[in-house]
Scaffold this motif. Structure first.
Motif, PDB file in Angstrom:
ATOM      1  N   SER A 103       0.809  -1.222   0.000  1.00 19.96           N
ATOM      2  CA  SER A 103       0.000   0.000   0.000  1.00 19.96           C
ATOM      3  C   SER A 103       0.838   1.267   0.000  1.00 19.96           C
ATOM      4  O   SER A 103       0.326   2.352  -0.263  1.00 19.96           O
ATOM      5  CB  SER A 103      -0.929   0.005   1.228  1.00 19.96           C
ATOM      6  OG  SER A 103      -0.163  -0.048   2.432  1.00 19.96           O
ATOM      7  N   THR A 104       2.150   1.170   0.281  1.00 13.72           N
ATOM      8  CA  THR A 104       3.001   2.365   0.340  1.00 13.72           C
ATOM      9  C   THR A 104       3.706   2.649  -0.988  1.00 13.72           C
ATOM     10  O   THR A 104       4.390   3.665  -1.101  1.00 13.72           O
ATOM     11  CB  THR A 104       4.066   2.209   1.438  1.00 13.72           C
ATOM     12  OG1 THR A 104       4.970   1.144   1.083  1.00 13.72           O
ATOM     13  CG2 THR A 104       3.429   1.910   2.781  1.00 13.72           C
ATOM     14  N   LEU A 105       3.551   1.760  -1.962  1.00  8.72           N
ATOM     15  CA  LEU A 105       4.234   1.930  -3.236  1.00  8.72           C
ATOM     16  C   LEU A 105       3.273   2.392  -4.321  1.00  8.72           C
ATOM     17  O   LEU A 105       2.060   2.314  -4.178  1.00  8.72           O
ATOM     18  CB  LEU A 105       4.898   0.615  -3.672  1.00  8.72           C
ATOM     19  CG  LEU A 105       5.966   0.032  -2.737  1.00  8.72           C
ATOM     20  CD1 LEU A 105       6.514  -1.262  -3.322  1.00  8.72           C
ATOM     21  CD2 LEU A 105       7.089   1.035  -2.510  1.00  8.72           C
ATOM     22  N   THR A 106       3.834   2.871  -5.411  1.00 11.31           N
ATOM     23  CA  THR A 106       3.055   3.233  -6.600  1.00 11.31           C
ATOM     24  C   THR A 106       3.707   2.577  -7.821  1.00 11.31           C
ATOM     25  O   THR A 106       4.851   2.873  -8.129  1.00 11.31           O
ATOM     26  CB  THR A 106       3.019   4.755  -6.802  1.00 11.31           C
ATOM     27  OG1 THR A 106       2.474   5.377  -5.628  1.00 11.31           O
ATOM     28  CG2 THR A 106       2.171   5.119  -8.007  1.00 11.31           C
ATOM     29  N   PRO A 107       2.990   1.638  -8.494  1.00  9.30           N
ATOM     30  CA  PRO A 107       1.641   1.153  -8.183  1.00  9.30           C
ATOM     31  C   PRO A 107       1.666   0.211  -6.980  1.00  9.30           C
ATOM     32  O   PRO A 107       2.705  -0.337  -6.629  1.00  9.30           O
ATOM     33  CB  PRO A 107       1.249   0.422  -9.459  1.00  9.30           C
ATOM     34  CG  PRO A 107       2.550  -0.069 -10.012  1.00  9.30           C
ATOM     35  CD  PRO A 107       3.555   1.003  -9.703  1.00  9.30           C
ATOM     36  N   GLN A 108       0.510   0.029  -6.390  1.00  9.96           N
ATOM     37  CA  GLN A 108       0.420  -0.823  -5.206  1.00  9.96           C
ATOM     38  C   GLN A 108       0.471  -2.305  -5.577  1.00  9.96           C
ATOM     39  O   GLN A 108       1.006  -3.117  -4.821  1.00  9.96           O
ATOM     40  CB  GLN A 108      -0.867  -0.512  -4.438  1.00  9.96           C
ATOM     41  CG  GLN A 108      -0.904   0.897  -3.856  1.00  9.96           C
ATOM     42  CD  GLN A 108      -2.199   1.205  -3.141  1.00  9.96           C
ATOM     43  OE1 GLN A 108      -3.244   0.626  -3.433  1.00  9.96           O
ATOM     44  NE2 GLN A 108      -2.152   2.129  -2.177  1.00  9.96           N
ATOM     45  N   ASN A 109      -0.072  -2.667  -6.699  1.00 17.33           N
ATOM     46  CA  ASN A 109      -0.044  -4.046  -7.188  1.00 17.33           C
ATOM     47  C   ASN A 109       1.084  -4.190  -8.209  1.00 17.33           C
ATOM     48  O   ASN A 109       1.200  -3.378  -9.139  1.00 17.33           O
ATOM     49  CB  ASN A 109      -1.380  -4.424  -7.839  1.00 17.33           C
ATOM     50  CG  ASN A 109      -2.512  -4.474  -6.828  1.00 17.33           C
ATOM     51  OD1 ASN A 109      -2.630  -5.417  -6.048  1.00 17.33           O
ATOM     52  ND2 ASN A 109      -3.354  -3.443  -6.834  1.00 17.33           N
ATOM     53  N   PHE A 110       1.922  -5.205  -8.045  1.00 19.77           N
ATOM     54  CA  PHE A 110       3.021  -5.429  -8.975  1.00 19.77           C
ATOM     55  C   PHE A 110       3.360  -6.911  -8.996  1.00 19.77           C
ATOM     56  O   PHE A 110       2.904  -7.690  -8.152  1.00 19.77           O
ATOM     57  CB  PHE A 110       4.251  -4.599  -8.587  1.00 19.77           C
ATOM     58  CG  PHE A 110       4.742  -4.844  -7.182  1.00 19.77           C
ATOM     59  CD1 PHE A 110       5.772  -5.738  -6.921  1.00 19.77           C
ATOM     60  CD2 PHE A 110       4.163  -4.177  -6.097  1.00 19.77           C
ATOM     61  CE1 PHE A 110       6.217  -5.962  -5.632  1.00 19.77           C
ATOM     62  CE2 PHE A 110       4.612  -4.395  -4.799  1.00 19.77           C
ATOM     63  CZ  PHE A 110       5.634  -5.289  -4.568  1.00 19.77           C
ATOM     64  N   ASN A 111       4.162  -7.307  -9.961  1.00 17.48           N
ATOM     65  CA  ASN A 111       4.572  -8.701 -10.121  1.00 17.48           C
ATOM     66  C   ASN A 111       6.085  -8.789 -10.255  1.00 17.48           C
ATOM     67  O   ASN A 111       6.732  -7.851 -10.714  1.00 17.48           O
ATOM     68  CB  ASN A 111       3.916  -9.333 -11.355  1.00 17.48           C
ATOM     69  CG  ASN A 111       2.422  -9.488 -11.210  1.00 17.48           C
ATOM     70  OD1 ASN A 111       1.677  -8.517 -11.322  1.00 17.48           O
ATOM     71  ND2 ASN A 111       1.970 -10.700 -10.972  1.00 17.48           N
ATOM     72  N   PHE A 112       6.626  -9.924  -9.854  1.00 12.09           N
ATOM     73  CA  PHE A 112       8.040 -10.205 -10.085  1.00 12.09           C
ATOM     74  C   PHE A 112       8.227 -11.699 -10.281  1.00 12.09           C
ATOM     75  O   PHE A 112       7.388 -12.506  -9.878  1.00 12.09           O
ATOM     76  CB  PHE A 112       8.914  -9.698  -8.928  1.00 12.09           C
ATOM     77  CG  PHE A 112       8.694 -10.413  -7.620  1.00 12.09           C
ATOM     78  CD1 PHE A 112       9.441 -11.525  -7.279  1.00 12.09           C
ATOM     79  CD2 PHE A 112       7.732  -9.958  -6.720  1.00 12.09           C
ATOM     80  CE1 PHE A 112       9.250 -12.181  -6.065  1.00 12.09           C
ATOM     81  CE2 PHE A 112       7.533 -10.598  -5.512  1.00 12.09           C
ATOM     82  CZ  PHE A 112       8.287 -11.720  -5.182  1.00 12.09           C
TER      83      PHE A 112
END
Length: 376
Positions: A103-112
């Motif tokens: 929730s503190t990052l932009t974007p909040q949803n990501f993949n790796f």
């Protein structure tokens, strides 16, 4: 009479001699003194200029040496931890695309991609990017099988070692789904379930109430079967890269919005995979010279090591061309670049890579956690 004349003559002779001693310097003597003084000043200036140039060369060379040593040491230390927490991951799970949320990052949803190491080859000889993944759980166990699952709970065979504040990796289903969650509780009455809700919880590690940042309020993946891996309270997905200003940076892409500077004066960063059998030979548990490659392995179990090289550049511009040819490392030749990023020699000396001094730092890191995990 004689006595009187002698009294008059002696003072007069004394005054004449006194005037003779106080007559001063001639113009020739003044000019000669000035010329000698100017020559001495010029000599001192040349000596000071030469000394200062050597001093700056030595000082900036020392700075570049420190930067290279610190940079390669930090990368090596990071890579040695690659795979901690999932070294025994199943063949079906390694390489899967992990869905993560913060929730503190932009974007909040990501993949790796779930790999111990990922090398992004720089285009046209540019610096590579190295990504290292590992956990820091104090609890080491074999694969935990998933018995049951809801949107906010996961049921294990046993939950010992899974604490509130840990990050877990859940992998399952066909085709494979991989998701990160933040554990918010392990007090369910069944003694085998753990929770990952969005409500505040008391951290096992700090003893204070915290709001979870790793759990999304939107619908999550439903698992019917799968595995669970405990990555601990501070898992790392470290990204190592070099900025256009020549600064080596490190960023945990799971938690950090910005990168942290590690060392300056870095001209290049290169890395290669050591894949057993990548040259077409039969895998024998060792890496031959021809088995170092820029291509990611198709079978991650054959990845045994990674080698990394850092090229540092002194900050001192030399009047002469002190680097006549491109430097090399075990993986090939570095692409030498001017300060503006171009690769050819420039007519502007300050922008010409030939007029700077360089040093190469190189190391090979064995991926022990993956090897031991596969063995176990």
């Amino acid at each position: 009479m004689q006595l009187t004349s002698m009294k008059i003559f002696k003072p007069t002779l004394y005054r004449l001699r006194q005037r003779h001693h106080q007559r001063g310097l001639s113009m020739i003597e003044l000019l000669l003194g000035i010329a000698l003084s100017m020559g001495a000043i010029i000599a001192i200036y040349l000596i000071l200029t030469s000394w200062d140039a050597r001093r700056r060369t030595i000082a900036t060379g020392s700075n570049a040496q420190i930067s290279g040593g610190v940079g390669i040491m930090d990368i090596e230390r990071d890579l040695k931890q690659a795979g901690v927490g999932f070294g025994n991951v199943s063949a079906a799970t390694i390489g899967c695309s992990v869905a993560a949320y913060n929730s503190t990052l932009t974007p909040q949803n990501f993949n790796f991609t779930l790999t111990p190491v990922e090398i992004i080859d720089g285009a046209s000889g540019a610096a590579d990017i190295i990504r290292v993944t590992y956990g820091n759980s104090a609890y080491v166990a074999n694969i935990q099988q998933l018995d049951a699952s809801t949107a906010t709970t996961k049921t294990l065979k046993y939950r010992a070692g899974f604490n509130a504040g840990d990050t877990i990796l859940v992998a399952g289903n066909t085709p494979r789904d991989c998701v990160l969650y933040e554990v918010t509780g392990n007090v369910a009455a069944d003694a085998v379930s753990i929770e990952h809700t969005t409500a505040s919880y008391t951290s096992f590690y700090t003893g204070v109430s915290v709001t979870p940042t790793g759990n999304s309020a939107s619908a999550s993946v439903t698992f019917s079967t799968g595995e669970i891996y405990d990555l601990g309270p501070s898992p790392q997905r470290t990204e190592w890269s070099v900025t256009s200003a020549g600064v080596l940076t490190r960023r945990n892409t799971l938690r950090d919005a910005t990168a942290f500077e590690v060392a300056e004066g870095i001209a290049d960063l290169q890395a290669q995979y050591g894949v057993d059998g990548s040259d077409g030979s039969t895998a024998n548990g060792s890496i031959e010279a021809a088995e170092w490659t820029n291509a990611a392995p198709t079978n991650w179990a054959t990845l045994l090591a990674v080698r990394v090289a850092i090229l540092t550049r002194s900050g001192q511009l030399e009047k002469e061309s002190v680097t006549p040819s491109a430097l090399t490392w075990s993986g090939g030749t570095f692409t030498m670049r001017n300060l503006d990023g171009t690769t050819s020699a420039s007519s502007v000396i300050a922008n010409d890579w030939h007029h700077y001094r360089y040093r190469v730092y190189e190391t090979v890191i064995l991926l022990r956690n993956m090897t031991w995990g596969a063995t176990s």
